[in-house]
Design a protein around this motif. Structure first.
Motif, PDB file in Angstrom:
ATOM      1  N   ASN A 237     -23.204  42.145 -65.063  1.00 25.32           N
ATOM      2  CA  ASN A 237     -23.772  43.350 -64.470  1.00 25.32           C
ATOM      3  C   ASN A 237     -22.689  44.323 -64.011  1.00 25.32           C
ATOM      4  O   ASN A 237     -22.994  45.425 -63.575  1.00 25.32           O
ATOM      5  CB  ASN A 237     -24.666  42.971 -63.281  1.00 25.32           C
ATOM      6  N   ALA A 238     -21.439  43.909 -64.067  1.00 26.58           N
ATOM      7  CA  ALA A 238     -20.345  44.781 -63.633  1.00 26.58           C
ATOM      8  C   ALA A 238     -19.155  44.592 -64.561  1.00 26.58           C
ATOM      9  O   ALA A 238     -18.052  44.300 -64.117  1.00 26.58           O
ATOM     10  CB  ALA A 238     -19.967  44.498 -62.191  1.00 26.58           C
ATOM     11  N   VAL A 239     -19.374  44.731 -65.849  1.00 23.73           N
ATOM     12  CA  VAL A 239     -18.293  44.603 -66.813  1.00 23.73           C
ATOM     13  C   VAL A 239     -17.323  45.765 -66.638  1.00 23.73           C
ATOM     14  O   VAL A 239     -17.735  46.924 -66.558  1.00 23.73           O
ATOM     15  CB  VAL A 239     -18.837  44.588 -68.258  1.00 23.73           C
ATOM     16  N   ARG A 240     -16.024  45.443 -66.574  1.00 21.37           N
ATOM     17  CA  ARG A 240     -14.993  46.470 -66.467  1.00 21.37           C
ATOM     18  C   ARG A 240     -14.177  46.508 -67.746  1.00 21.37           C
ATOM     19  O   ARG A 240     -13.966  45.467 -68.392  1.00 21.37           O
ATOM     20  CB  ARG A 240     -14.082  46.217 -65.264  1.00 21.37           C
ATOM     21  N   LEU A 241     -13.721  47.699 -68.102  1.00 26.40           N
ATOM     22  CA  LEU A 241     -12.904  47.908 -69.288  1.00 26.40           C
ATOM     23  C   LEU A 241     -11.539  48.434 -68.863  1.00 26.40           C
ATOM     24  O   LEU A 241     -11.442  49.381 -68.080  1.00 26.40           O
ATOM     25  CB  LEU A 241     -13.575  48.902 -70.236  1.00 26.40           C
ATOM     26  N   ASN A 242     -10.495  47.801 -69.388  1.00 24.89           N
ATOM     27  CA  ASN A 242      -9.110  48.213 -69.100  1.00 24.89           C
ATOM     28  C   ASN A 242      -8.808  48.290 -67.606  1.00 24.89           C
ATOM     29  O   ASN A 242      -7.927  49.050 -67.175  1.00 24.89           O
ATOM     30  CB  ASN A 242      -8.796  49.558 -69.754  1.00 24.89           C
ATOM     31  N   ASN A 243      -9.535  47.513 -66.817  1.00 25.31           N
ATOM     32  CA  ASN A 243      -9.315  47.453 -65.367  1.00 25.31           C
ATOM     33  C   ASN A 243      -9.516  48.791 -64.662  1.00 25.31           C
ATOM     34  O   ASN A 243      -9.119  48.962 -63.513  1.00 25.31           O
ATOM     35  CB  ASN A 243      -7.899  46.944 -65.056  1.00 25.31           C
ATOM     36  N   THR A 244     -10.115  49.761 -65.347  1.00 23.09           N
ATOM     37  CA  THR A 244     -10.279  51.089 -64.749  1.00 23.09           C
ATOM     38  C   THR A 244     -11.711  51.588 -64.783  1.00 23.09           C
ATOM     39  O   THR A 244     -12.060  52.507 -64.043  1.00 23.09           O
ATOM     40  CB  THR A 244      -9.425  52.131 -65.504  1.00 23.09           C
ATOM     41  N   THR A 245     -12.544  51.004 -65.619  1.00 24.82           N
ATOM     42  CA  THR A 245     -13.830  51.607 -65.954  1.00 24.82           C
ATOM     43  C   THR A 245     -14.940  50.570 -65.874  1.00 24.82           C
ATOM     44  O   THR A 245     -14.818  49.487 -66.469  1.00 24.82           O
ATOM     45  CB  THR A 245     -13.773  52.199 -67.372  1.00 24.82           C
ATOM     46  N   THR A 246     -16.022  50.896 -65.171  1.00 24.59           N
ATOM     47  CA  THR A 246     -17.148  49.971 -65.029  1.00 24.59           C
ATOM     48  C   THR A 246     -18.334  50.467 -65.856  1.00 24.59           C
ATOM     49  O   THR A 246     -18.645  51.662 -65.852  1.00 24.59           O
ATOM     50  CB  THR A 246     -17.578  49.864 -63.548  1.00 24.59           C
ATOM     51  N   ILE A 247     -18.972  49.542 -66.547  1.00 24.40           N
ATOM     52  CA  ILE A 247     -20.188  49.877 -67.285  1.00 24.40           C
ATOM     53  C   ILE A 247     -21.347  49.943 -66.291  1.00 24.40           C
ATOM     54  O   ILE A 247     -21.695  48.943 -65.663  1.00 24.40           O
ATOM     55  CB  ILE A 247     -20.474  48.843 -68.386  1.00 24.40           C
ATOM     56  N   LEU A 248     -21.928  51.125 -66.143  1.00 24.25           N
ATOM     57  CA  LEU A 248     -23.019  51.331 -65.190  1.00 24.25           C
ATOM     58  C   LEU A 248     -24.377  50.975 -65.787  1.00 24.25           C
ATOM     59  O   LEU A 248     -25.251  50.436 -65.098  1.00 24.25           O
ATOM     60  CB  LEU A 248     -23.037  52.795 -64.729  1.00 24.25           C
ATOM     61  N   GLU A 249     -24.589  51.317 -67.055  1.00 23.62           N
ATOM     62  CA  GLU A 249     -25.827  51.005 -67.771  1.00 23.62           C
ATOM     63  C   GLU A 249     -25.417  50.437 -69.128  1.00 23.62           C
ATOM     64  O   GLU A 249     -24.656  51.071 -69.857  1.00 23.62           O
ATOM     65  CB  GLU A 249     -26.678  52.257 -67.953  1.00 23.62           C
ATOM     66  N   SER A 250     -25.943  49.296 -69.455  1.00 24.99           N
ATOM     67  CA  SER A 250     -25.453  48.613 -70.649  1.00 24.99           C
ATOM     68  C   SER A 250     -26.553  48.385 -71.685  1.00 24.99           C
ATOM     69  O   SER A 250     -27.743  48.315 -71.368  1.00 24.99           O
ATOM     70  CB  SER A 250     -24.838  47.259 -70.271  1.00 24.99           C
ATOM     71  N   ASN A 251     -26.113  48.315 -72.944  1.00 16.91           N
ATOM     72  CA  ASN A 251     -26.960  47.886 -74.062  1.00 16.91           C
ATOM     73  C   ASN A 251     -28.211  48.745 -74.245  1.00 16.91           C
ATOM     74  O   ASN A 251     -29.314  48.223 -74.450  1.00 16.91           O
ATOM     75  CB  ASN A 251     -27.364  46.416 -73.898  1.00 16.91           C
ATOM     76  N   ILE A 252     -28.062  50.042 -74.145  1.00 21.62           N
ATOM     77  CA  ILE A 252     -29.167  50.951 -74.467  1.00 21.62           C
ATOM     78  C   ILE A 252     -29.228  51.005 -75.988  1.00 21.62           C
ATOM     79  O   ILE A 252     -28.369  51.590 -76.640  1.00 21.62           O
ATOM     80  CB  ILE A 252     -28.943  52.336 -73.862  1.00 21.62           C
ATOM     81  N   GLU A 253     -30.229  50.368 -76.551  1.00 19.03           N
ATOM     82  CA  GLU A 253     -30.273  50.161 -77.997  1.00 19.03           C
ATOM     83  C   GLU A 253     -30.988  51.315 -78.695  1.00 19.03           C
ATOM     84  O   GLU A 253     -32.114  51.686 -78.350  1.00 19.03           O
ATOM     85  CB  GLU A 253     -30.964  48.843 -78.336  1.00 19.03           C
ATOM     86  N   LEU A 254     -30.315  51.875 -79.689  1.00 16.96           N
ATOM     87  CA  LEU A 254     -30.837  52.993 -80.467  1.00 16.96           C
ATOM     88  C   LEU A 254     -30.770  52.625 -81.943  1.00 16.96           C
ATOM     89  O   LEU A 254     -30.274  51.556 -82.310  1.00 16.96           O
ATOM     90  CB  LEU A 254     -30.032  54.252 -80.158  1.00 16.96           C
ATOM     91  N   THR A 255     -31.283  53.486 -82.794  1.00 17.54           N
ATOM     92  CA  THR A 255     -31.381  53.143 -84.212  1.00 17.54           C
ATOM     93  C   THR A 255     -30.036  52.815 -84.826  1.00 17.54           C
ATOM     94  O   THR A 255     -29.932  51.905 -85.666  1.00 17.54           O
ATOM     95  CB  THR A 255     -32.021  54.315 -84.984  1.00 17.54           C
ATOM     96  N   ASN A 256     -28.989  53.521 -84.417  1.00 14.84           N
ATOM     97  CA  ASN A 256     -27.687  53.309 -85.040  1.00 14.84           C
ATOM     98  C   ASN A 256     -26.667  52.659 -84.108  1.00 14.84           C
ATOM     99  O   ASN A 256     -25.464  52.786 -84.320  1.00 14.84           O
ATOM    100  CB  ASN A 256     -27.125  54.627 -85.590  1.00 14.84           C
ATOM    101  N   GLY A 257     -27.135  51.953 -83.077  1.00  6.84           N
ATOM    102  CA  GLY A 257     -26.197  51.188 -82.266  1.00  6.84           C
ATOM    103  C   GLY A 257     -26.542  51.152 -80.799  1.00  6.84           C
ATOM    104  O   GLY A 257     -27.665  51.459 -80.382  1.00  6.84           O
ATOM    105  N   TYR A 258     -25.548  50.771 -80.002  1.00  9.87           N
ATOM    106  CA  TYR A 258     -25.688  50.690 -78.551  1.00  9.87           C
ATOM    107  C   TYR A 258     -24.908  51.818 -77.893  1.00  9.87           C
ATOM    108  O   TYR A 258     -23.846  52.234 -78.372  1.00  9.87           O
ATOM    109  CB  TYR A 258     -25.126  49.374 -78.001  1.00  9.87           C
ATOM    110  N   ILE A 259     -25.389  52.261 -76.736  1.00 10.52           N
ATOM    111  CA  ILE A 259     -24.624  53.154 -75.878  1.00 10.52           C
ATOM    112  C   ILE A 259     -24.543  52.515 -74.495  1.00 10.52           C
ATOM    113  O   ILE A 259     -25.530  51.966 -73.991  1.00 10.52           O
ATOM    114  CB  ILE A 259     -25.242  54.571 -75.820  1.00 10.52           C
ATOM    115  N   ASP A 260     -23.354  52.524 -73.920  1.00  9.07           N
ATOM    116  CA  ASP A 260     -23.124  52.022 -72.571  1.00  9.07           C
ATOM    117  C   ASP A 260     -22.604  53.185 -71.727  1.00  9.07           C
ATOM    118  O   ASP A 260     -21.634  53.863 -72.115  1.00  9.07           O
ATOM    119  CB  ASP A 260     -22.092  50.896 -72.567  1.00  9.07           C
ATOM    120  N   ILE A 261     -23.203  53.436 -70.582  1.00  8.38           N
ATOM    121  CA  ILE A 261     -22.787  54.513 -69.695  1.00  8.38           C
ATOM    122  C   ILE A 261     -21.688  53.985 -68.774  1.00  8.38           C
ATOM    123  O   ILE A 261     -21.865  52.941 -68.135  1.00  8.38           O
ATOM    124  CB  ILE A 261     -23.959  55.062 -68.860  1.00  8.38           C
TER     125      ILE A 261
END
Length: 478
Positions: A147-171
């Motif tokens: 629920n709190a995945v971080r990327l490069n120790n600087t960025t947190t995924i606020l909303e994850s796995n929003i599934e659309l026709t051509n892939g996922y978007i993570d806010i």
């Protein structure tokens, strides 16, 4: 060496008689599978700046066509923070129009994976696929749950796995900065490290900052001034410089915490820890800068640097996990440090990636021809204490069985490398096996022998390989 061979022969005889999905965490999952990624971005007011960037660099059609993508979309607050930081560097930035299309195209590509990947597949370490920007990987930290995945120790995924026709978007809550420049260029452009850059030039180690994959620990001009630094007061300037450079890989500090790493300075080591407030230290007493602009985890295209908040001195490292990177013959990253005796061979295998060699196909391959063959390595300068041995390798059913020996004593009677004890936490492409425990009576080098005691699923001596090994760890037992 003869004594070892005799011991191995006796042990093999004994060995012949002895034996000849991760659960998902409930991360947010939204589904809107009737629209494309770009359509979804168009609908969200809090992604309007990201939308503007996509249009500015001409990538709208990419996200509106069939495909399989993962997009990390920074919200407007993230871009406002980025504009403020960019403005602080000299040129005012209030919108994407204030920088070139090429500049923002790099940012766009660094937020895009050319694969559709659910965040529940993320492991601690590199993402399963690289970004479109120069095939550079983002590093995930899942220590605070999915629920709190971080990327490069600087960025947190606020909303994850929003599934659309051509892939996922993570806010995400921060704009990931692409590694535009090498370590040297980044330090130079910042204007914050002039004294250290002069010292690297003087001692001839600028080449590491420009042309090698490294982790660098570096004092800012401010930190040196605060410490009343004088290079004339150092006993050996070159040794002090070598103490700041860990070769071969770019490590984020959270991957180093609790471990021991070897710098260029021989017979020395660095240990790392983090306190209850999230502050990082070298050897427990030398703190890193807390600056968000030029602090820790500064990603460059040839590694990562971390800014120190005080003068780093050469001292004995405190006990911590020792990671010993293994190099085959012919590796451009380091001299061979794992050996065998004919007819067995140690070779460089180009078909399997090495974690510490920039994930390139340069892993160590051990090829046995008969029971009784063995390989060995020497871990330098190990402090007194008791340690668990861990071999990190590329698993497979064809891997062999081994007896592990230290100081002419068996420390593990049978390690079956075909059956891993687990996945390597930092990159599940590799596996690990626990290989016994050793007691080091006093600070010294530790030589370990791995005696081949049986083939895996393929007993033909012509196949590759009986072990594809990448790193060995000695983990303190408290």
């Amino acid at each position: 060496m003869h004594r070892i061979s005799v011991l191995i022969g006796l042990l093999i005889c004994l060995a012949a008689s002895y034996s000849c999905n991760r659960e998902l965490s409930g991360a947010r999952y939204d589904s809107d599978d009737e629209i494309q990624i770009m359509d979804y971005i168009d609908k969200r007011e809090d992604l309007s700046v990201f939308k503007e960037l996509i249009d500015y660099v001409g990538q709208r059609n990419l996200l509106k066509t069939a495909g399989a993508y993962t997009v990390f979309a920074p919200n407007n607050a993230a871009f406002n923070a980025l504009f403020k930081n960019l403005s602080a560097e000299g040129t005012p930035v209030s919108s994407v129009q204030d920088r070139s299309k090429d500049f923002w195209l790099s940012y766009f590509r660094y937020h895009l994976l050319n694969q559709k990947i659910n965040s529940n597949e993320f492991e601690f370490g590199p993402l399963p696929a690289p970004t479109v920007y120069q095939n550079k990987y983002l590093i995930a930290d899942i220590s605070d749950s999915y629920n709190a995945v971080r990327l490069n120790n600087t960025t947190t995924i606020l909303e994850s796995n929003i599934e659309l026709t051509n892939g996922y978007i993570d806010i995400v809550d921060n704009v990931l900065k692409p590694p535009f420049s090498n370590v040297y260029e980044t330090l130079k452009q910042s204007g914050q490290y002039n004294t250290m850059l002069d010292i690297f030039d003087e001692t001839g180690y600028t080449r590491y900052l420009k042309d090698s994959i490294i982790t660098l620990f570096v004092e800012s001009d401010q930190a040196l001034a605060k410490s009343n630094f004088s290079k004339e007061a150092l006993p050996d300037l070159e040794e002090w410089v070598k103490y700041h450079i860990v070769p071969d890989s770019g490590y984020f500090l959270n991957l180093m915490a609790g471990k021991r790493f070897y710098p260029l300075l021989e017979r020395q080591a660095l240990s790392f820890n983090v306190d209850q407030f999230g502050r990082y230290f070298i050897n427990e007493v030398y703190p890193f800068s807390q600056s968000k602009t030029w602090g820790i985890d500064q990603v460059c295209n040839n590694g990562i640097f971390h800014t120190l908040d005080t003068l780093l001195e050469i001292v004995d490292a405190v006990p911590a996990t020792i990671r010993f990177n293994l190099y085959p013959p012919g590796s451009p990253y380091g001299a061979q440090n794992i050996f065998t005796v004919a007819p067995a061979t140690i070779t460089l295998n180009t078909g399997t990636q090495s974690y510490h060699q920039n994930k390139e196909g340069k892993i160590v391959a051990f090829n046995a021809t008969q029971v009784g063959d063995y390989f060995y390595m020497t871990v330098p300068d190990v402090p007194a204490g008791r340690y668990r041995i861990r071999m990190i390798h590329r698993g497979g059913g064809t891997r062999g069985k081994y007896i592990v020996i230290y100081n002419n004593t068996v420390v593990h009677e049978m390690v079956n490398m075909a059956k891993a004890d687990g996945a390597f936490e930092e990159w599940n492409y590799l596996s690990y096996n626990n290989c016994g425990e050793v007691t080091v009576a006093e600070r010294s080098d530790v030589t370990l022998y791995f005696a081949f005691a049986g083939f895996g699923s393929n007993s033909s001596p012509s196949y590759c390989c009986d072990l594809l090994c990448d790193m060995l760890e000695l983990i303190p037992i408290k």
